[in-house]
Enzyme design. Structure first.
Site, mmCIF file in Angstrom:
data_model
loop_
_atom_site.group_PDB
_atom_site.id
_atom_site.type_symbol
_atom_site.label_atom_id
_atom_site.label_comp_id
_atom_site.label_asym_id
_atom_site.label_seq_id
_atom_site.Cartn_x
_atom_site.Cartn_y
_atom_site.Cartn_z
ATOM 1 N N LYS A 113 33.740 40.174 34.898
ATOM 2 C CA LYS A 113 34.681 40.192 36.017
ATOM 3 C C LYS A 113 34.381 41.333 36.996
ATOM 4 O O LYS A 113 34.727 41.242 38.160
ATOM 5 C CB LYS A 113 36.112 40.256 35.502
ATOM 6 C CG LYS A 113 36.486 38.952 34.790
ATOM 7 C CD LYS A 113 37.932 38.861 34.414
ATOM 8 C CE LYS A 113 38.275 37.475 33.879
ATOM 9 N NZ LYS A 113 37.627 37.188 32.573
HETATM 10 C C1 PLP Z 1 37.432 35.913 32.053
HETATM 11 C C2 PLP Z 1 36.406 35.773 30.966
HETATM 12 C C3 PLP Z 1 35.845 34.519 30.612
HETATM 13 C C4 PLP Z 1 36.288 33.225 31.265
HETATM 14 O O1 PLP Z 1 35.890 33.111 32.600
HETATM 15 P P1 PLP Z 1 36.556 32.030 33.578
HETATM 16 O O2 PLP Z 1 36.067 32.371 34.910
HETATM 17 O O3 PLP Z 1 38.051 32.202 33.426
HETATM 18 O O4 PLP Z 1 36.120 30.670 33.094
HETATM 19 C C5 PLP Z 1 34.873 34.480 29.647
HETATM 20 N N1 PLP Z 1 34.477 35.607 28.997
HETATM 21 C C6 PLP Z 1 34.992 36.822 29.294
HETATM 22 C C7 PLP Z 1 34.519 38.009 28.536
HETATM 23 C C8 PLP Z 1 35.962 36.953 30.284
HETATM 24 O O5 PLP Z 1 36.484 38.166 30.564
#
Ligand code: PLP
Length: 475
Positions: A113
């Site tokens: 993120k």
């Molecule tokens: C947020 C997240 C996901 C999922 O991603 P999306 O964009 O919601 O599909 C997968 N792995 C980790 C470690 C995350 O923080």
């Protein structure tokens, strides 16, 4: 470039107009009115660019209301070796011939993120300064999103963050990451409740229009288009690395396997593919919360009740519905906003499900759009973490393990498979100990963070308590 709503009844807007907004006024999500196209010549020009320049080239196709020099400076300041740990920013690690991990989690909070949120922090600061405005970001987190938002917004002018989390329920490492921030514009609110209480309270505060206006409340959740478009860049960067040095007689295709929750990450892959990046398959991996795997197998999208949403060892994928999925369905249905509005508006609220199995469009999800899916369980994660460590000496986190398990199952001869690494193992230590009988490696800069002084306020899970806190800290 202008943006349209997936529900077809909102004014078309430019990038900076939707940057600080959430949903479109008609309840839909914004998408560009068309996908800019790249060809072999474009790809050849971009292949050897540093990451921040690649980011600029891609973003500039979608942003026409920030002067090019300013946008270039924002990209340069965001994607640095200092923040992301390597010159490549998203280096590929080969596990075996044609199977790679793409490291997206070497940013400040050790989850993918950061890739988008770090850019968002700089875009927000830029746009707010230009308008002479301020913004108070209110959010709810069970871990990764909140810390990524706080590390992106800390110290930024014109922005404050009020992040609610369920008191005592995040992993000790995640709590330490967030609560050790001492910046004056970051406020951690630990609510006496569970994550759903936090989300409900955030919704209640945001739906008080007068309060929202008075205190300039905004969000940074995963439906924000700027986050999504920032993620498009690493699909290109992964493609370039996996195909470098290969004979380019015909265009080499690659596949991506994506650990998925709210469909934000893989939706960026969809956008990259629509732009013409040669992607063979977009493999969607879920954990036990298999709403999306079910859709891609059966054509039925069925939102889960809270009681049917499992708490798993890959918690950032524990979803009951996928908030970005509407974007893909809009494209799948030939951009028919009225149909999307009826499916995601009336049908979902009345029945909690819709069924596209009889629709010819559903068959093109695999064909024209390259999607396939699979599912992984706790036992799969433990086995995959162990196997990857024993055979390759590489330690992966639980979410990446879901992606690797499903990605391995769906490899095709001659097509490189790139598995997106979405977090580092230190964030989810308990499962690593279960799989490997040892603690995960900890990057040096996180040594001892559990012992740092904490800046957090514990509040009752109560709308009024949160509102008063915001009101007294907005001066
Ligand atoms: C947020 C997240 C996901 C999922 O991603 P999306 O964009 O919601 O599909 C997968 N792995 C980790 C470690 C995350 O923080």
């Amino acid at each position: 470039m202008k943006y349209v709503s997936t529900r077809g009844h909102a004014d078309r807007k430019h990038f900076c107009e939707i940057l600080l907004e959430g949903l479109a006024p008609d309840g839909g999500l914004y998408l560009p009115e068309r996908y800019p196209q790249v060809n072999e010549a474009t790809l050849a020009l971009w292949r050897d660019l540093p990451y921040h320049e690649l980011a600029f080239e891609i973003l500039s196709l979608y942003i026409d209301d920030i002067p090019a020099d300013d946008l270039r400076a924002i990209c340069r300041k965001t994607y640095t070796e200092e923040v992301f740990g390597t010159k490549e920013i998203v280096p590929l690690k080969q596990l075996e011939d044609g199977l790679y991990l793409e490291a997206l989690s070497n940013g400040p909070t050790l989850a993918f993120k950061d890739m988008a949120m770090q850019l968002l922090g700089n875009l927000f600061e830029y746009e707010l300064a230009r308008r002479g405005e301020e913004l108070n970001i209110l959010g709810a987190t069970s871990g990764d999103t909140g810390s990524a938002a706080e590390y992106a917004m800390k110290g930024k002018k014109g922005v404050r963050v009020f992040m609610t989390s369920p008191n005592g329920r995040m992993s000790p490492f995640q709590q330490a990451q967030m609560f050790s921030l001492q910046d004056a514009n970051i406020h951690n609110l630990a609510l006496e409740g569970v994550f759903d209480d936090c989300q409900d309270i955030v919704k209640a505060v945001s739906s008080d229009a007068a309060f929202k206006r008075k205190y300039r409340i905004g969000t940074v959740n995963s439906i924000n288009w700027a986050r999504l478009v920032a993620q498009v860049v690493y699909y290109f960067a992964g493609y370039f690395q996996a195909t470098s040095g290969r004979v380019q007689a015909t265009q080499q295709k690659v596949s991506f396997s994506v650990p998925s929750g709210n469909f934000g990450n893989i939706c960026a892959g969809h956008v990259a593919r629509m732009m013409g990046l040669p992607i063979e398959r977009l493999v969607l991996a879920t954990n036990e919360n298999d709403v999306l795997d079910e859709f891609f197998r059966t054509g039925v999208y069925r939102v889960r009740a809270a009681a049917d949403t499992h708490e798993t060892s890959s918690p950032s994928m524990d979803i009951s519905k996928a908030s970005n999925f509407e974007r893909f369905v809009f494209d799948l249905l030939g951009r028919d906003g009225d149909r999307v509005r009826s499916l995601f508006g009336e049908q979902l609220s009345a029945t909690g499900r819709f069924d596209l199995s009889a629709d010819p469009a559903f068959r093109t999800a695999a064909g024209s759009f390259g999607f396939s899916s699979g599912k992984s369980t706790h036992a799969d994660r433990v086995a995959t973490i162990r196997d990857t460590f024993e055979r390759h000496g590489v330690m992966i986190d639980t979410h990446t393990a879901d992606g690797l398990k499903v990605g391995r199952e769906q490899r095709q001869p001659g097509v490189p498979m790139i598995v997106l690494e979405t977090a580092l193992p230190i964030k989810f230590a308990a499962t690593i100990v279960e799989a490997l009988g040892r603690e995960p490696d900890r990057p040096a800069k996180f040594e001892g963070i559990e012992k740092l002084p904490r800046r957090v306020t514990v509040l009752a899970a109560d709308v009024q308590a949160v509102k008063s806190f915001i009101a007294t800290h907005c001066q």
